[in-house]
Design a protein around this motif. Sequence first.
Motif, short mmCIF file in Angstrom:
data_model
loop_
_atom_site.label_atom_id
_atom_site.label_comp_id
_atom_site.label_asym_id
_atom_site.label_seq_id
_atom_site.Cartn_x
_atom_site.Cartn_y
_atom_site.Cartn_z
N PHE B 176 0.84 -1.20 0.00
CA PHE B 176 0.00 0.00 0.00
C PHE B 176 0.87 1.25 0.00
N ALA B 177 1.87 1.26 0.88
CA ALA B 177 2.75 2.42 0.99
C ALA B 177 3.55 2.58 -0.29
N PHE B 178 4.02 1.47 -0.85
CA PHE B 178 4.83 1.49 -2.07
C PHE B 178 4.06 2.19 -3.20
N GLY B 179 2.82 1.77 -3.41
CA GLY B 179 1.99 2.34 -4.47
C GLY B 179 1.80 3.83 -4.30
N ASN B 180 1.45 4.23 -3.09
CA ASN B 180 1.14 5.64 -2.86
C ASN B 180 2.39 6.52 -2.90
N ILE B 181 3.50 6.00 -2.38
CA ILE B 181 4.73 6.78 -2.41
C ILE B 181 5.19 6.98 -3.85
N MET B 182 5.06 5.93 -4.67
CA MET B 182 5.39 6.01 -6.09
C MET B 182 4.65 7.17 -6.74
N LEU B 183 3.35 7.22 -6.43
CA LEU B 183 2.48 8.25 -7.01
C LEU B 183 2.96 9.65 -6.62
N MET B 184 3.37 9.78 -5.35
CA MET B 184 3.77 11.10 -4.85
C MET B 184 5.15 11.52 -5.35
N SER B 185 6.01 10.50 -5.60
CA SER B 185 7.39 10.86 -5.95
C SER B 185 7.55 11.08 -7.45
N PHE B 259 15.59 18.70 5.78
CA PHE B 259 16.45 19.85 5.50
C PHE B 259 16.31 20.35 4.07
N ASN B 260 15.28 19.85 3.41
CA ASN B 260 14.96 20.30 2.06
C ASN B 260 16.14 20.15 1.09
N LEU B 261 16.83 19.01 1.15
CA LEU B 261 17.98 18.76 0.28
C LEU B 261 17.59 17.99 -0.98
N GLY B 262 16.50 17.27 -0.92
CA GLY B 262 16.10 16.46 -2.06
C GLY B 262 14.84 15.69 -1.70
N GLN B 263 14.42 14.81 -2.60
CA GLN B 263 13.15 14.12 -2.35
C GLN B 263 13.31 12.82 -1.56
N GLY B 264 14.54 12.38 -1.40
CA GLY B 264 14.74 11.16 -0.62
C GLY B 264 14.51 9.91 -1.45
N TYR B 265 14.69 8.76 -0.82
CA TYR B 265 14.59 7.48 -1.54
C TYR B 265 13.41 6.66 -1.01
N PHE B 266 12.35 7.34 -0.61
CA PHE B 266 11.23 6.64 0.01
C PHE B 266 10.62 5.59 -0.91
N ASP B 267 10.55 5.90 -2.21
CA ASP B 267 9.95 4.93 -3.15
C ASP B 267 10.80 3.66 -3.23
N SER B 268 12.13 3.83 -3.29
CA SER B 268 13.00 2.64 -3.32
C SER B 268 12.87 1.86 -2.03
N LEU B 269 12.75 2.59 -0.92
CA LEU B 269 12.65 1.96 0.38
C LEU B 269 11.41 1.07 0.46
N ALA B 270 10.26 1.65 0.11
CA ALA B 270 9.01 0.88 0.18
C ALA B 270 9.03 -0.28 -0.80
N GLY B 271 9.57 -0.02 -2.00
CA GLY B 271 9.63 -1.07 -3.01
C GLY B 271 10.50 -2.22 -2.55
N LEU B 272 11.65 -1.86 -1.97
CA LEU B 272 12.59 -2.88 -1.48
C LEU B 272 11.93 -3.78 -0.44
N VAL B 273 11.30 -3.17 0.54
CA VAL B 273 10.67 -3.95 1.61
C VAL B 273 9.53 -4.82 1.03
N PHE B 274 8.77 -4.22 0.12
CA PHE B 274 7.66 -4.95 -0.48
C PHE B 274 8.16 -6.19 -1.24
N PHE B 275 9.16 -6.03 -2.06
CA PHE B 275 9.69 -7.18 -2.82
C PHE B 275 10.28 -8.25 -1.89
#
Lengths: 60, 793
Positions: B176-185, B259-275
Motif C-alpha cells: 500500500f505504501a509502495f503504491g502511494n509513495i510512487m504516485l507522490m514521488s 532539511f529540504n535537500l532532495g526528495q529522498g529514496y522513500f519509493d525505493s525503500l518501500a519497493g525494497l521492503v515490499f519485494f
Amino acid sequence: MGVIYIMILVSLLIALLFFFLFINSVKSGQYDDTYTPSVRMLFEDELVSDNEKEKSKTTK
Amino acid sequence: MLDTSCYHCGTHCESLNIKIDDKLFCCYGCKTVYEILNQSALNCYYDLTNKPGIIPSEIKGKYNYLDNKEIVDKLLEFDDGSTAIVKFNIPSIHCSSCIWILENLSKLNPHIKTTLVNFPKKTVRVTFSSEKTTLKEIVELMTSIGYEPYISLEDASSGKKKQSRHLTYQVAVAGFAFGNIMLMSLPEYFQLNEFWLDQYKPFFRAIMLLFAIPVVTYSAQDYYISAYKGLKHKVLNIDVPIALGVSVLFIRSTFDVVFNLGQGYFDSLAGLVFFLLLGKVFQQRTYDFLSFERDYKSYFPIAITKIDKDKKEQNIPVYNIEKGDRLLIRHQELVPVDGILLNGNALLDYSFVTGEAHPVSKKSGDKIFAGGKQMDGSFEMEVLETMSQSYLTQLWSNEIFKKDKAYSIKSLTDAISKKFTIIILSIAFISGLYWYNINPHDAFNVVTSILIIACPCALALAAPFALGNMLRLFGNNKLYLKNAEVIEDLAKIDTLVFDKTGTLTTNQAHIKYSGNSLSDKEKSCIKSLLRHSNHTLSRKLYGFIIANEIFEIIDFNEEIGKGIFGICDGRTILLGSANFLGNQKIENILQTTIWIKIDDKIKGKFIFENTYRKDVQEVFEKLKQNYKLIVLSGDNEGEKATLNKLLPAQVEYYFNQKPQQKLDFIKNLQSEGKKVMMIGDGLNDAGALAQSDVGIAVSEDINVFSPACDGIVAAEKFRMILNYLKLAKNTVILIKISFAISFIYNSLGLFFAVQGLLSPIVAAILMPLSSISVVIFVTLGTGFLVKKTDICH
C-alpha cells in the motif's frame, strides 16, 4: 490551487478505506480458504427443496 | 455390460444382492448411508459427483469416550452453554459432494446450526446447540455417513493454534505504501523547476515520509529482529545488510526531506521492503493438508476404556492411565501403553509403528507394546508403563525432537552474505575516507549511497524465489517438502539410508501358493470358508483366490489367532497356522503362511511374501554411483538373502534395529561427516527421520499417515529419488548463477554511488529492475530444470 490538497487528501482517504477493508477481510479469514467457496457457490438449494416436494407428494 | 460398481462408493460389488431402488451397493454400510441421505432428501449428493461415497466404518461404542465432559471440553473450540463450536479433521473429504453433504448436516440433525468445510485443509467447523445435542451424536452421525472425524490425542493436548497472518499484514502495508509513495514521488523525477511543483513539493514529501514510517517500523521489523539475533550469535546473515540498508535509506531520506535537500529514496525503500516480503511469502508456501510436525500424539486415541475394581467400564483420558490399571481394548482400537495381555486374544496390527503389513497375534500373558491396533475382537490388558514411559513413546523424549533447527541451518544465502557484508562495509569506509579528504560535506552522502545501493535486494530474493518455486514444482510431482531450506540440504546429501518394511517393500503382500494343486471346487470351498472370517489375512486371501461358486458352510468355527474350520459340500476344511492343523513340523518362522487341510490331508500352504517395490533394483543401481547406500531394518535377517540378490553389492545392511538404535546409527554417520538422508515410513523411523539431515517419509496415501519428517513422497514416486536429488543440486547451481547476476547489478550501483552520483531516480530504477530480472531468471530457470530432469512420469 488549494483544490489539489483536497483532492489528494480525499484520494488518500479512499485508498486508506480500501486498505482497512482488505485488512479486515484478511482478519475475518476470507483468504484462508480460497478453494471451497468456489465450489460452494455452484450448489443449488432448489435441488433439495424439489426433492422434498416430491417426497411430501408421495407420502400424501 | 452391467455396472457392478457400488452406487455409493464405486467399489466393485462382490455380490449383486444388496439392492434398493434398482441401485446396487457393495455392502450394507453403503446401503445404509444411501437410505439416510434419501430419507432426508439429500440424494443430490449423488448428482454432484458420480459415486462419491465412502464406506462407513463400524462405530459401536467407539465414541463412548465423548460422554466424558473433560475430554469434550478439550475438543470444543468454544462453548457458552447453549452454542458450541468444534473443528474436526476429516481425512476422507475428497470431492464437491463431500463439501455439499457436510454443509447440509443440519438437515440430518436439526440441532446443528451451521457447518463450514475448508476443503484444502480437510476440516469441518461445526456450530451446534450444545443443550439439545452432544458432540458424541454429531461424531456418530458423521461417521455413519462415512465422514469419520480423525480425533487424536494431539487435538486434546495442543493449545488451539492460531494461524499467523502477520506476514500478510506486513506485505499489505508495504504494498500500500509502495503504491502511494510512487504516485507522490513521480512528479519530482522529471526535475522541472516549475512554480507549480515547487509549491507542492513539501506537501508531497511529507506524505511520502508519513507512508514510509509504517513500512520501516512495522513491515520491516522482522529483518531487524533477525539481524540482531544473527549478530548476537556472531553470524552475519543476509538480514544484516538488509536491515542496515533499510535503516540507512530511511535516515538519509528523512534527513533530505527535513532539511529540504532532495526528495529522498522513500519509493525505493518501500519497493525494497515490499519485494523482500513477497519473496518471503513465496518461500513460505506450505501444504495445508499435510503436517510435518506429527509425533505419536497424532496417532494415539484421546480416551480408553478402563475397567474398575468392581468391573465397571469407565472412559478415561489416556494421559490419566496409571500403572496397574486394567484396560479394555476394543476392535479397531489402538493400544496406548505397554502392558500385559490378561484375557481375550489380541491380533495387533503394528503397521504404522513398524511398517509391517501382517498383524501379530498374542496370547494371554504376553507383553504387548503401545501402538498396535487391535484387529480381532476385544481384550483386556494390565498397564505396565504410563504413556510417556512406553517403549515407543520414549523415543520422543530424545532431545532431537526439541532442538530448534533455526540456527543449525547455514543457508547458501547467509554464507555469501557474510563475505558480501564485509566487502560492502569496507568499500563504504574507504570511499568515505576518500571523500572526507576532498570534500567532507559529500562524505555523508557517499557513504549512505553505498549502503543503500549495496542493500542486497536481488541477492536476498534469488534463493527464496528459486527454492519457493522448486518447492511448488516438487509438490506438483508428489514430493512434498516441509520448507524451502530442505532443498538446499537435499543438494548436499551423500549418504542414503533406507528403512526396509514399508519403504522398500509395499504394504500389499504378494500371495503365493505352494503344495498340491487345488481343484476348482476346492478353491470355491476355501473361498466360501474365508467369507465368514474377518481376520485380515483371510480378507486378503479371499481377494486372492479366484472362484466362481460360493457354497454354504456348516459348522463354521474360528479360533482367534490360529485358524478357521468348517464343513463345505460335505468336506471338512481347516485353514490356519501349522500348529492349528496339527502339523508339528518346524515352520519357517520368517514367513507368514496359511496352511490348508482338506479331509485330514494337508494340501499345501499360501505364503504371504514381502513384495519389493518394482523399481527398487533400478533405483539402487542408479544411486550406487554417487551415494553410499544403507538399509536399516527393524526386522530380523529373514530377507537378507533376497536383498543381497536384489540390490547392488556395495549396499550395507543392518537388521534388528530398534527405533533408538536407528537414531544413534544416523548420528554416528553424521559424526563421520556424512550428510544423511533417511527414507522411512513408520513411527519407528521417526527418530532417525528427525536426526538425519533430510528425513523423507514414503507414504502410500499422502493424506493418511506420516511421522514427523522434512518431506513426504508418494510411494509411486519412489523411483524418482535420484532425479529429485539431481534437481535439488541443479537448483543450488541456479541460485549461484543468480547471485552472480545480482552482484553485477550491485557493482553497477556502486559505480554510481562511490562517485556520489546516486540520484533517487537511479536508485528507483536500479532496485526494482535488479529484483525483477533475478526473479524472472530463477522462475524460468527452475521451470527449465524440471523439464530437463524428468520427474513427472
